[in-house]
Design a protein around this motif. Structure first.
Motif, PDB file in Angstrom:
ATOM      1  N   ASN B 154       0.841  -1.210   0.000  1.00 24.47           N
ATOM      2  CA  ASN B 154       0.000   0.000   0.000  1.00 24.47           C
ATOM      3  C   ASN B 154       0.872   1.254   0.000  1.00 24.47           C
ATOM      4  O   ASN B 154       0.745   2.128   0.881  1.00 24.47           O
ATOM      5  N   ALA B 155       1.726   1.356  -0.998  1.00 23.66           N
ATOM      6  CA  ALA B 155       2.656   2.479  -1.059  1.00 23.66           C
ATOM      7  C   ALA B 155       1.923   3.814  -1.153  1.00 23.66           C
ATOM      8  O   ALA B 155       0.800   3.888  -1.643  1.00 23.66           O
ATOM      9  N   GLY B 156       2.579   4.841  -0.663  1.00 23.89           N
ATOM     10  CA  GLY B 156       1.987   6.184  -0.678  1.00 23.89           C
ATOM     11  C   GLY B 156       2.669   7.040  -1.724  1.00 23.89           C
ATOM     12  O   GLY B 156       2.377   6.960  -2.901  1.00 23.89           O
ATOM     13  N   ASN B 165      -3.552   6.591  -1.445  1.00 26.98           N
ATOM     14  CA  ASN B 165      -2.490   5.595  -1.463  1.00 26.98           C
ATOM     15  C   ASN B 165      -2.738   4.597  -2.594  1.00 26.98           C
ATOM     16  O   ASN B 165      -3.753   4.665  -3.283  1.00 26.98           O
ATOM     17  N   ARG B 167      -3.747   1.727  -2.451  1.00 24.14           N
ATOM     18  CA  ARG B 167      -5.047   1.080  -2.206  1.00 24.14           C
ATOM     19  C   ARG B 167      -6.186   1.765  -2.959  1.00 24.14           C
ATOM     20  O   ARG B 167      -7.039   1.105  -3.551  1.00 24.14           O
ATOM     21  N   GLU B 168      -6.204   3.076  -2.917  1.00 19.39           N
ATOM     22  CA  GLU B 168      -7.313   3.828  -3.513  1.00 19.39           C
ATOM     23  C   GLU B 168      -7.261   3.806  -5.043  1.00 19.39           C
ATOM     24  O   GLU B 168      -8.216   4.226  -5.698  1.00 19.39           O
ATOM     25  N   ARG B 199      -9.910  -7.757  -1.801  1.00 17.38           N
ATOM     26  CA  ARG B 199      -8.857  -6.991  -2.460  1.00 17.38           C
ATOM     27  C   ARG B 199      -8.182  -6.033  -1.483  1.00 17.38           C
ATOM     28  O   ARG B 199      -6.976  -5.825  -1.547  1.00 17.38           O
ATOM     29  N   HIS B 200      -8.977  -5.480  -0.557  1.00 22.20           N
ATOM     30  CA  HIS B 200      -8.367  -4.569   0.414  1.00 22.20           C
ATOM     31  C   HIS B 200      -7.576  -5.311   1.480  1.00 22.20           C
ATOM     32  O   HIS B 200      -6.734  -4.730   2.153  1.00 22.20           O
ATOM     33  N   VAL B 203      -4.139  -5.964  -0.236  1.00 24.12           N
ATOM     34  CA  VAL B 203      -3.358  -4.726  -0.319  1.00 24.12           C
ATOM     35  C   VAL B 203      -2.869  -4.374   1.091  1.00 24.12           C
ATOM     36  O   VAL B 203      -3.661  -4.283   2.025  1.00 24.12           O
ATOM     37  N   GLY B 204      -1.586  -4.209   1.221  1.00 25.46           N
ATOM     38  CA  GLY B 204      -1.008  -3.897   2.523  1.00 25.46           C
ATOM     39  C   GLY B 204      -0.683  -5.114   3.372  1.00 25.46           C
ATOM     40  O   GLY B 204      -0.153  -4.976   4.466  1.00 25.46           O
TER      41      GLY B 204
END
Lengths: 475, 475
Positions: B154-156, B165, B167-168, B199-200, B203-204
């Motif tokens: 979940n890179a920013g 991020n 994620r979005e 999926r969420h 992610v991360g």
């Protein structure tokens, strides 16, 4: 209907814990909690638990969990898919979050609000406005739907094209887990990469993993310039092309972009008081475009005029009007908002809340309308909704003169008919309404195999006794 | 170092499956995969698996899972926290996704791209640009980091304030689960409420729940108007106030808003060729503001001038320059981008990637800087980063003349010192870098209890044999 009962020891303990305000047992008090908004289901329950604090809820959940009593979370009870009512067994306890209705904090610097689950969506919007900000989630049921409900169902609504679904507006959660443990995850951070995104798991879980009790929510600067247009467009492709023209010009200004069919607008004009067509001539296809910016000098009206003029020259737009006042803008929005009520007054109808990739919206509308007219001759498709999200309410109104019950008996045929096309277009059988009880039987064929297996594994891990909202989401 | 070995039957089966391109066993081929980018860790592995397709990966995972061999997913190997390298046991197999590097589809109407895990971030940006669109995720390592890696962590990065991020930016995933099952979840829908948001969860998860093999990603209209300013500001509060002024004027135009300390900019000017201060006088605090809009007539330069003039009159801004060309804008961005390299050249440094609510950024910078100077006299705090996300890299440079090893031996004291302040400010100990191996020992005290319990339950449910990236995320 079976006689709803609760183990006497549990009833006693809950009474001690919650007091008369927190525990409803009289039939007349319970009744409003048993049927869903669409009147698809009518269940039974021995009592409605109405905790006043998160700690009280956690304690009540612990008691129910120890007694292996199933719990059904309920917010504003505006589910479109029967997601918040108990089944007919009389063994499921309804847990209303209505008394958890405080806005705990609001901060216009952080642009965050911390609201409890029972805060009504409209109240959250108002609180943001009082702080000089915007909480953008907006949907028809906003006067009843609650923060806990819109998060548990990942509600969408009219502004998703700009601000995302409820999920995207949430930064942190407080939740009570199926064993009564409280998760204090009310972080209000824009970046926090510290393990699994539990908050995203609870959002959209429809109460099957626990109770959302409060949330940290994002706010935005309020709009200082707006423009609203209502347009007759040539066809479904023209509606999509017009969306693309606005999006490409300034995607951040497109707050809503809604498609309506001639049929749906006709129903509104005919059945709803005070609604008139704001254009000179009837058309088969309309769109509503709503622009907003926090820049007072955004010049959105000029931009809208320019885009519409070009689109007219290209033959996409047949006629258009820009609202001259907030009052006129509100009247135009009413045409869109009254679609469900107008359909109701026109007779029986079946809802299909589906989504497809944005590029396939015209195909979805055309193919579904044709297939539905073939399936039930004389039936009237009423497609409307959110072009920019690929989310069309592909609803069907009964044929004139047909018996309503006979038409509704075809509900599953109608849903299957639309869903077959949606599947062919790489879409989803539930865009914003969720699964609830109505669509559980579709889960196996759409999400079966690895995906549903993983969902079940997570459900079993967090709710091993299956006490949270049984009969919902899973087939 | 132990002698890395693999059960002979497994090695044979993998060789048969993958061929020489897909299975590296020679020491010189394996070596680049064993150490992390920051050189914090150096592990061992019997082989590196490099599948060419999702199906090949799934088959290899099945083989490893049956043999109970642990797997470490690796993308561009640019983790800041040692998240993508095997441990020292020699029993963990590295799985490189580098050969899954196709962009499977790109659609400027849907504004979506389907990219495989091994696609380098920069290549994804370029593909979007070639389609006339923008893929906005942008970070220092974008020339090496991969889509699978930026999603798994979940890179920013620099544009989170506008686009969120990683994620979005993700609409759907394809993934291989720990048992080798393939999840086909590559939906490209803006709305899809059909059960849990798997999926969420992926992610991360930093590769602890399976392998992300491909993703559907959101694209946006490209920028047609931009403006970039570099400003000396009075203090940390002025930096935040200036951010608020830009955000309130047009939040959708603020593509990046970065804080830099006088110390950090001094390091860049001194140690990096071609960097010069674009202002007449040195200051203690700077910000970079980057505005962009898809509207060609957005008038961002005029807006920036207006906001900066008002902010100067209010005493917030001491001096400012607006870039006169793309080349000058790039030179200004370089000051920010070269912060890590400049720190490296100035000596040993310790990174603290932390976040707080936006309103508390000034407190974070001030209190941490003071506490760090007290902790290690002569040490030089180098705070910089994303004010609009509340994400400051609260880094510390060694005192001049101090032994680097002696300074680095204090790493955990330094992190503890900053983290105590972050905790007091309701922040997070990892904003965008994740947990990896570096921060696992912080998880218990920050996320322990109900939250970590739920994470463990999910991990055990999906990866019951603990084969996916062991030793990462969990304490």
């Amino acid at each position: 209907m079976p006689d709803p009962t609760l183990p006497p020891a549990l009833l006693h303990a809950l009474t001690q814990l919650l007091g008369p305000r927190g525990l409803l047992t009289a039939a007349e008090d319970i009744a409003p909690h048993l049927a869903d908004w669409r009147n698809l289901y009518r269940g039974a329950t021995p009592c409605v638990i109405r905790p006043g604090t998160t700690e009280e809820l956690a304690h009540a959940v612990t008691l129910c969990a120890e007694a292996r009593v199933a719990m059904v979370p309920q917010g504003g009870n505006t589910s479109m898919v029967g997601g918040a009512v108990p089944d007919e067994s009389g063994r499921q306890v309804v847990v209303s979050l209505a008394r958890l209705n405080r806005i705990r904090a609001i901060d216009p610097v952080d642009m965050t609000m911390t609201a409890e689950a029972g805060v009504v969506l409209k109240a959250a919007q108002n609180a943001a406005a009082e702080a000089g900000c915007l909480f953008p989630l907006s949907l028809g049921a906003e006067g009843s739907a609650t923060i806990g409900g819109v998060l548990s169902t990942n509600a969408g609504g009219n502004t998703t094209v700009r601000y995302g679904n409820a999920r995207e507006l949430m930064l942190g959660l407080e939740a009570v887990l199926p064993d009564g443990g409280i998760w204090h995850g009310l972080r209000r951070l824009r970046k926090d990469n510290t393990g699994y995104a539990l908050r995203h798991l609870f959002v959209g879980a429809e109460g099957t993993l626990g109770f959302i009790t409060a949330a940290s929510l994002k706010m935005f600067p309020r709009a200082r310039d707006t423009a609203l247009g209502f347009c007759a467009v040539a066809d479904e492709d023209a509606a999509l092309s017009l969306f693309r023209r606005f999006r490409d010009r300034d995607d951040s200004a497109v707050r809503a972009f809604e498609y309506m069919s001639g049929q749906g607008v006709d129903f509104c004009v005919r059945h709803i008081e005070g609604i008139a067509l704001p254009l000179g001539h009837r058309a088969d296809h309309y769109v509503l475009v709503d622009l907003a910016s926090s820049r007072p000098d955004a010049g959105l009206r000029d931009m809208a005029e320019a885009v519409l003029t070009e689109a007219m020259e290209a033959g996409l737009v047949l006629d258009a009007v820009l609202a001259e006042s907030d009052a006129q803008a509100a009247r135009i929005w009413r045409i869109r908002e009254e679609h469900p009520e107008a359909q109701k007054r026109a007779g029986a109808s079946v809802k299909n809340d589906v989504s497809v990739p944005v590029s396939r919206v015209p195909d979805l509308i055309r193919r579904s309308s044709e297939a539905l007219r073939t399936l039930i001759p004389g039936s009237r498709p009423v497609p409307f909704g959110h072009i920019g999200d690929g989310n069309i309410h592909m609803n069907l109104e009964q044929p004139e003169g047909m018996d309503a019950a006979a038409f509704l008996a075809r509900s599953h045929d109608i849903m299957d008919c639309v869903n077959a096309i949606v599947r062919d277009l790489d879409g989803s059988f539930s865009a914003e309404h969720g699964i609830g009880r109505l669509k559980t039987d579709m889960m196996e064929s759409w999400r079966g195999g690895v995906e549903l297996g993983a969902m079940r594994a997570i459900k079993d891990a967090l709710d091993p006794h299956g006490l949270m909202n049984p009969g919902k989401v899973f087939p």
